[in-house]
Design an enzyme around this catalytic site. Structure first.
Site: not given
Length: 245
Positions: A55, A195
């Site tokens: 993400d 991430h």
């Protein structure tokens, strides 16, 4: 003495509406994010595949992540944001030109409950591959849902994609600790949340990929997994994992 005046209906309504709104917000979070009912979740548990997802990118760490994935012949899915795309257009193009999957993480990296209805419509409608054929996925920032998230996603033609394992690379723990925790919870068919940005993620990614290889598992894109819709039983397990311990 005169009896006190009866409360006006407008006053009762004034107190009732905020409570109703709060209840709707809580239900949206429990049903949409925690349970995830109806969203896309993990894949088949009888396969040898798992999906690694990133993400918040692209970021200056994206090339390093791509290099590590290539070293392990692994594929992943990147959920990108519009601000990161504006900041690093060349890195988004690198992702689009790669063998990895690119999906949307929002026009803004903001929790759904902090958006007005028209902002959430714009949030969900933005996609780095808009106009292309095939399913377009949207992962809400923080997995957060408002009461409008699912209806707006349906209207925009987006499928909401969640996860079942967190790499927790946003914490202060070191890479070996995070990798051990991730691999303990990971199962065939799992979707892992990582991430694109934290300093610990490249080392964590390398350790997770080594752990997958030792268990005979292959990292693939979400389309290759493939994801399945979260049903009643799986949703209850997710709620227990979120709130039960």
């Amino acid at each position: 003495m005169n009896a006190p005046p009866a409360p006006r209906k407008s006053s009762i309504r004034f107190l009732f509406l905020p409570a109703l709104g709060l209840l709707a917000a809580v239900l949206a979070d429990v049903l949409g994010r925690a349970a995830g009912w109806g969203a896309l979740g993990s894949g088949p548990s009888d396969s040898s595949r798992v999906a690694l997802t990133f993400d918040d990118g692209p970021s200056r760490r994206t090339p390093e992540l791509l290099e590590i994935l290539a070293q392990h012949d692994a594929r992943a899915t990147f959920f990108v944001t519009a601000p990161a795309y504006v900041a690093h257009p060349e890195l988004l193009q690198m992702l689009l030109d790669s063998r990895h999957q690119v999906e949307a993480h929002g026009r803004w990296h903001r929790q759904a409950l902090l958006l007005t209805p028209w902002q959430e419509w714009a949030q969900i409608g933005w996609h780095p591959r808009a106009g292309q054929a095939g399913a377009l996925l949207y992962r809400p920032p923080y997995g957060g849902h408002s009461p409008l998230t699912r209806p707006l996603a349906w209207l925009a033609g987006r499928q909401i994609a969640l996860w079942d394992v967190e790499g927790r690379d946003w914490t202060d723990a070191d890479a070996p600790t995070l990798a051990q925790q991730t691999l303990v919870h990971l199962r065939p068919g799992s979707v892992v949340l990582l991430h694109d940005g934290p300093a610990v993620t490249p080392e964590l990614l390398g350790l997770v990929l080594k752990g997958l290889k030792a268990r005979g598992l292959q990292a693939v894109t979400l389309a290759e997994l493939p994801m399945r819709r979260i049903g009643l039983r799986q949703g209850l397990k997710r709620v227990w994992a979120s709130y039960g311990g």
